[in-house]
Design a protein around this motif. Structure first.
Motif, mmCIF file in Angstrom:
data_model
loop_
_atom_site.group_PDB
_atom_site.id
_atom_site.type_symbol
_atom_site.label_atom_id
_atom_site.label_comp_id
_atom_site.label_asym_id
_atom_site.label_seq_id
_atom_site.Cartn_x
_atom_site.Cartn_y
_atom_site.Cartn_z
ATOM 1 N N GLU A 41 0.324 -1.328 0.210
ATOM 2 C CA GLU A 41 0.248 -0.011 0.160
ATOM 3 C C GLU A 41 0.659 1.095 -0.356
ATOM 4 O OE1 GLU A 41 -2.722 2.293 3.118
ATOM 5 O OE2 GLU A 41 -3.463 0.114 2.905
ATOM 6 N N LEU A 42 1.967 1.356 1.297
ATOM 7 C CA LEU A 42 3.234 2.160 0.924
ATOM 8 C C LEU A 42 3.353 2.540 -1.336
ATOM 9 C CD1 LEU A 42 4.067 2.218 4.138
ATOM 10 C CD2 LEU A 42 2.905 4.721 3.640
ATOM 11 N N ARG A 43 4.314 1.579 -0.688
ATOM 12 C CA ARG A 43 4.759 1.993 -2.425
ATOM 13 C C ARG A 43 3.880 1.526 -2.943
ATOM 14 N NH1 ARG A 43 5.309 -3.929 -5.169
ATOM 15 N NH2 ARG A 43 3.234 -3.353 -5.115
ATOM 16 N N ASP A 44 2.898 2.082 -3.338
ATOM 17 C CA ASP A 44 1.583 1.985 -4.244
ATOM 18 C C ASP A 44 1.563 3.349 -4.314
ATOM 19 O OD1 ASP A 44 2.186 -0.946 -5.572
ATOM 20 O OD2 ASP A 44 -0.036 -1.527 -4.397
ATOM 21 N N SER A 45 1.397 3.987 -3.209
ATOM 22 C CA SER A 45 0.839 5.712 -3.186
ATOM 23 C C SER A 45 2.175 6.163 -4.062
ATOM 24 C CB SER A 45 1.283 5.794 -1.614
ATOM 25 O OG SER A 45 2.576 6.163 -1.152
ATOM 26 N N GLY A 46 3.366 5.360 -4.295
ATOM 27 C CA GLY A 46 4.130 6.400 -4.197
ATOM 28 C C GLY A 46 4.720 7.286 -4.349
ATOM 29 N N ASN A 47 4.581 7.903 -1.932
ATOM 30 C CA ASN A 47 5.231 8.528 -1.859
ATOM 31 C C ASN A 47 6.619 8.410 -0.771
ATOM 32 O OD1 ASN A 47 2.627 10.340 -2.033
ATOM 33 N ND2 ASN A 47 1.768 9.744 -0.345
ATOM 34 N N VAL A 48 6.382 6.802 -0.694
ATOM 35 C CA VAL A 48 7.748 6.639 -0.194
ATOM 36 C C VAL A 48 8.494 5.878 -1.361
ATOM 37 C CG1 VAL A 48 8.744 5.357 2.047
ATOM 38 C CG2 VAL A 48 6.940 6.343 1.954
ATOM 39 N N MET A 49 9.937 5.642 -1.126
ATOM 40 C CA MET A 49 10.709 5.155 -2.252
ATOM 41 C C MET A 49 11.640 4.394 -1.493
ATOM 42 S SD MET A 49 9.019 5.907 -4.858
ATOM 43 C CE MET A 49 10.078 5.593 -6.401
ATOM 44 N N ILE A 51 13.012 0.069 -0.354
ATOM 45 C CA ILE A 51 12.215 -0.787 0.081
ATOM 46 C C ILE A 51 12.789 -0.681 1.839
ATOM 47 C CG2 ILE A 51 15.062 -2.385 0.269
ATOM 48 C CD1 ILE A 51 10.662 -3.936 0.078
ATOM 49 N N ASP A 52 14.061 -0.222 1.693
ATOM 50 C CA ASP A 52 13.945 0.270 3.684
ATOM 51 C C ASP A 52 12.591 0.939 4.722
ATOM 52 O OD1 ASP A 52 15.850 -1.279 3.348
ATOM 53 O OD2 ASP A 52 17.931 0.156 3.384
ATOM 54 N N LYS A 53 12.710 2.263 3.784
ATOM 55 C CA LYS A 53 11.931 2.898 3.970
ATOM 56 C C LYS A 53 10.783 2.841 4.073
ATOM 57 C CE LYS A 53 14.661 7.160 2.700
ATOM 58 N NZ LYS A 53 14.674 8.750 0.983
ATOM 59 N N ILE A 54 9.985 2.039 2.808
ATOM 60 C CA ILE A 54 8.944 1.392 3.653
ATOM 61 C C ILE A 54 8.775 0.736 4.543
ATOM 62 C CG2 ILE A 54 7.232 -0.044 2.097
ATOM 63 C CD1 ILE A 54 8.172 0.896 -1.165
ATOM 64 N N ALA A 55 9.927 -0.009 4.801
ATOM 65 C CA ALA A 55 9.634 -1.148 5.895
ATOM 66 C C ALA A 55 9.165 -0.263 6.762
ATOM 67 C CB ALA A 55 10.425 -2.476 6.005
ATOM 68 N N ILE A 56 9.872 0.743 7.052
ATOM 69 C CA ILE A 56 9.951 1.791 8.463
ATOM 70 C C ILE A 56 8.776 2.173 8.505
ATOM 71 C CG2 ILE A 56 11.498 3.256 9.944
ATOM 72 C CD1 ILE A 56 13.978 2.670 8.271
ATOM 73 N N MET A 57 8.385 2.584 7.044
ATOM 74 C CA MET A 57 7.015 3.675 7.899
ATOM 75 C C MET A 57 6.029 2.524 7.537
ATOM 76 S SD MET A 57 7.875 6.320 7.295
ATOM 77 C CE MET A 57 5.913 7.426 7.318
ATOM 78 N N ALA A 58 6.086 1.213 7.738
ATOM 79 C CA ALA A 58 4.954 0.173 7.895
ATOM 80 C C ALA A 58 5.499 -0.148 8.973
ATOM 81 C CB ALA A 58 5.168 -0.809 7.168
ATOM 82 N N ALA A 59 6.134 0.473 9.892
ATOM 83 C CA ALA A 59 6.207 -0.542 11.017
ATOM 84 C C ALA A 59 5.999 0.480 11.737
ATOM 85 C CB ALA A 59 7.822 -0.699 11.088
#
Length: 102
Positions: A41-49, A51-59
């Motif tokens: 969901e975060l990746r598809d939003s295009g706001n977070v680039m 994998i590390d940042k996506i994982a941290i934001m998801a956490a």
């Protein structure tokens, strides 16, 4: 002595091997699916680039959801914060190991 099972799981197309007691396998797989969905969901939003940042934001998002959930009978926030800290340390160590692979 309790038996520990090794499970291979996929999150965002990446394979991970995790240890889990057999009685907790279903809950672990549910958690994997939830995390994978949040990360996608975060990746598809295009706001977070990245994998590390996506994982941290998801956490962070999942932790925020968790901390705002009220549990009947009270919730020991200090204990959960310590647990989250240990989980974050484990995640950081795992990410370092994964980066060494590339």
């Amino acid at each position: 002595m309790s038996e520990i099972k090794q499970l291979d799981v996929t999150i965002m197309g990446r394979e991970f091997r995790v240890a889990c007691p057999p009685a907790e396998e279903a809950a672990l797989l549910e958690a994997v699916n939830y995390l994978d969905a949040k990360m996608r969901e975060l990746r598809d939003s295009g706001n977070v680039m990245g994998i590390d940042k996506i994982a941290i934001m998801a956490a962070l998002n999942i932790t925020h959801e968790f901390m705002n959930t009220r549990v009947a009978g009270g919730l020991d926030m200090a204990d959960f914060k310590r647990r989250i800290g240990r989980m974050q340390q484990t995640i950081d160590e795992s990410l370092k190991e994964q980066q060494q692979l590339f």
